[in-house]
Design a protein around this motif. Structure first.
Motif, short mmCIF file in Angstrom:
data_model
loop_
_atom_site.label_atom_id
_atom_site.label_comp_id
_atom_site.label_asym_id
_atom_site.label_seq_id
_atom_site.Cartn_x
_atom_site.Cartn_y
_atom_site.Cartn_z
N VAL A 177 0.78 -1.34 0.52
CA VAL A 177 -0.01 -0.07 0.36
C VAL A 177 0.81 1.11 -0.20
O VAL A 177 1.77 1.43 1.09
CB VAL A 177 -0.61 -0.37 1.12
CG1 VAL A 177 -2.02 1.31 1.45
CG2 VAL A 177 -2.01 -1.12 1.62
N LEU A 178 0.91 2.20 -0.98
CA LEU A 178 1.84 2.70 -1.45
C LEU A 178 0.43 4.44 -1.30
O LEU A 178 -0.42 4.56 -1.68
CB LEU A 178 2.33 3.23 -2.52
CG LEU A 178 2.87 4.29 -2.95
CD1 LEU A 178 4.44 4.58 -2.43
CD2 LEU A 178 2.91 4.67 -4.60
N THR A 179 1.23 5.29 -0.56
CA THR A 179 0.59 5.92 0.04
C THR A 179 1.14 7.31 -0.29
O THR A 179 2.65 8.32 0.41
CB THR A 179 0.41 6.49 1.00
OG1 THR A 179 -0.43 5.82 1.93
CG2 THR A 179 -0.70 8.16 1.90
N ILE A 180 0.29 8.82 -1.15
CA ILE A 180 1.19 9.82 -1.14
C ILE A 180 0.73 11.15 -1.54
O ILE A 180 -0.70 11.11 -1.44
CB ILE A 180 1.79 10.15 -3.12
CG1 ILE A 180 2.92 8.69 -3.45
CG2 ILE A 180 2.77 11.44 -3.25
CD1 ILE A 180 4.31 8.58 -2.39
N ASN A 181 0.96 12.01 -0.63
CA ASN A 181 0.16 13.25 0.03
C ASN A 181 0.59 14.08 0.01
O ASN A 181 1.48 14.39 0.29
CB ASN A 181 -0.94 12.79 1.44
CG ASN A 181 -1.61 13.67 1.64
OD1 ASN A 181 -1.63 14.88 1.12
ND2 ASN A 181 -2.48 13.12 2.30
N HIS A 182 0.40 14.95 -1.47
CA HIS A 182 1.39 16.19 -1.08
C HIS A 182 0.50 16.93 -0.35
O HIS A 182 1.88 18.43 0.35
CB HIS A 182 1.45 16.90 -2.87
CG HIS A 182 2.22 16.65 -3.38
ND1 HIS A 182 3.77 16.01 -3.53
CD2 HIS A 182 1.75 14.58 -4.86
CE1 HIS A 182 4.09 15.77 -5.21
NE2 HIS A 182 3.19 14.48 -5.23
N ASN A 183 -0.12 17.25 0.29
CA ASN A 183 -0.96 18.45 1.03
C ASN A 183 -0.48 18.02 2.63
O ASN A 183 -0.69 19.35 2.42
CB ASN A 183 -2.57 18.18 1.25
CG ASN A 183 -3.13 18.14 0.02
OD1 ASN A 183 -2.64 19.58 -0.39
ND2 ASN A 183 -3.80 17.21 -0.46
N VAL A 189 4.99 3.50 2.20
CA VAL A 189 4.70 1.97 2.02
C VAL A 189 5.01 1.18 3.06
O VAL A 189 5.37 0.74 3.83
CB VAL A 189 6.18 1.87 1.04
CG1 VAL A 189 6.24 0.28 1.25
CG2 VAL A 189 6.29 2.62 0.09
N VAL A 190 3.18 0.39 3.44
CA VAL A 190 2.96 -0.28 3.78
C VAL A 190 3.48 -1.63 2.77
O VAL A 190 2.44 -2.25 1.91
CB VAL A 190 1.60 -0.51 4.27
CG1 VAL A 190 1.76 -1.73 4.90
CG2 VAL A 190 1.84 0.80 5.15
N MET A 191 4.32 -2.71 3.76
CA MET A 191 4.21 -3.69 3.25
C MET A 191 3.65 -4.81 4.24
O MET A 191 3.79 -4.73 4.99
CB MET A 191 5.74 -3.75 2.95
CG MET A 191 5.95 -5.36 1.45
SD MET A 191 7.57 -6.04 1.75
CE MET A 191 7.48 -4.84 -0.23
N VAL A 197 8.46 2.22 5.22
CA VAL A 197 9.27 3.53 4.58
C VAL A 197 8.22 5.04 5.06
O VAL A 197 7.41 4.56 4.85
CB VAL A 197 9.38 3.75 3.19
CG1 VAL A 197 10.23 4.35 2.22
CG2 VAL A 197 10.49 1.65 2.81
N GLU A 198 8.87 5.60 4.86
CA GLU A 198 7.68 6.71 5.06
C GLU A 198 9.38 8.01 4.87
O GLU A 198 10.05 7.81 5.14
CB GLU A 198 7.75 7.19 6.93
CG GLU A 198 7.12 6.42 7.30
CD GLU A 198 6.10 6.48 8.24
OE1 GLU A 198 5.55 7.39 8.58
OE2 GLU A 198 6.94 5.97 9.60
N PHE A 199 8.93 8.71 4.09
CA PHE A 199 9.54 9.54 3.40
C PHE A 199 8.52 11.30 2.69
O PHE A 199 6.93 11.43 2.62
CB PHE A 199 9.71 9.54 1.47
CG PHE A 199 9.04 8.25 1.66
CD1 PHE A 199 8.46 9.77 0.51
CD2 PHE A 199 8.53 7.08 1.31
CE1 PHE A 199 7.74 8.94 -0.58
CE2 PHE A 199 7.69 6.81 0.57
CZ PHE A 199 7.03 7.74 -0.55
N PRO A 200 9.38 12.22 3.58
CA PRO A 200 8.57 13.40 2.27
C PRO A 200 8.40 13.55 0.91
O PRO A 200 9.34 12.80 0.20
CB PRO A 200 9.27 14.89 2.61
CG PRO A 200 10.82 14.26 2.36
CD PRO A 200 10.99 12.72 3.46
N VAL A 201 7.18 14.31 0.57
CA VAL A 201 7.42 14.03 -0.89
C VAL A 201 8.01 15.31 -1.81
O VAL A 201 7.54 15.30 -3.70
CB VAL A 201 5.45 13.61 -1.37
CG1 VAL A 201 5.45 12.00 -0.90
CG2 VAL A 201 4.70 14.65 -1.46
#
Length: 248
Positions: A177-183, A189-191, A197-201
């Motif tokens: 499950v990949l989440t991308i939220n620019h807001n 990343v949830v596997m 994995v967590e990161f700024p976008v």
């Protein structure tokens, strides 16, 4: 009965009927409503029966290299590949803020990837030139896994390593499950049920990650907030299924 008493009786009767209509729903009814609402939020990108919503990167219909098998799309690299030919596929639509859910299964020694923010343009011959990648890999056998943890399954490729190893062996299904939220400037990343994995976008922190990676001098890499989802032809057999997306 006086006229005044009759009016009060009518009003009381109407009030009781209104309360009956406003009685709270049962737990079963609430659960059903929640499930229906949740399903309505998801857009199915692959239902196991067709390649609707997908095309070859750069244009064109998906050919025989990608097959439909047991509810999955399976890539089989051609035995004879024309020079320069690639069979990466991307979605027809573009997305900005989203949750992407899918399952992948890679062959022994296999390599592939999941891209987002892919910008189709003639000057970009491959989706990885613009789209950041979540690594799909047989960590046990593929040599790229020896090039550091940022190249292992589930990593934001060459930038952020998984916090733990939860990948299943080659030949078994992994759910991502990949989440991308620019807001909120958050990606994750949830596997297999674990956040790895967590990161700024975007912004300064994202720019630093790119600057410290192999993509530092790549024009356009990670520059498109709105783009397509892509699946990689890395010359190995790989399968994907149950692909859906929810826009945020």
């Amino acid at each position: 009965m006086t006229r005044y008493a009759l009016i009060l009786l009518i009003l009381f009767s109407l009030s009781c009927k209104q309360k009956e209509k406003e009685e709270p729903k049962t737990e079963e009814e609430m659960t059903e409503m929640a499930q229906n609402t949740s399903q309505e939020q998801w857009q199915i990108l692959f239902d196991g029966t067709s390649f609707d919503r997908w095309h070859l990167y750069g244009g064109g219909e998906i050919g025989e290299q990608w097959k439909l098998e047991d509810g999955a799309m399976v890539f089989y690299p051609p035995k004879e590949r024309p020079e320069g030919a690639s069979y990466n596929i991307v979605t027809d639509d573009e997305y900005t803020n989203f949750v992407l859910s899918l399952e992948w299964k890679v062959s022994e020694g296999g390599n592939s990837g999941i891209f987002w923010g892919v910008h189709e343009d003639e000057k970009f011959g491959q989706p990885y030139q613009t789209g950041p990648e979540i690594q799909v890999l047989d960590d046990e056998r593929h040599p790229d896994a020896k090039n550091g943890t940022t190249h292992q399954a589930g990593a934001l490729y060459d930038m952020v390593a998984p916090s733990k190893n939860v990948v299943k062996p080659a030949g078994e299904w992994n759910k991502v499950v990949l989440t991308i939220n620019h807001n909120t400037n958050q990606g994750s990343v949830v596997m297999n049920g674990e956040t790895i994995v967590e990161f700024p976008v975007h912004g300064e922190e994202w720019d630093k990650m790119v600057a410290n990676s192999k993509f530092a001098d790549w024009e356009g890499f990670g520059s498109y907030k709105t783009g397509k989802i892509g699946l990689q032809d890395h010359h190995d057999v790989v399968a994907y299924r149950n692909i859906k997306i929810k826009q945020l």
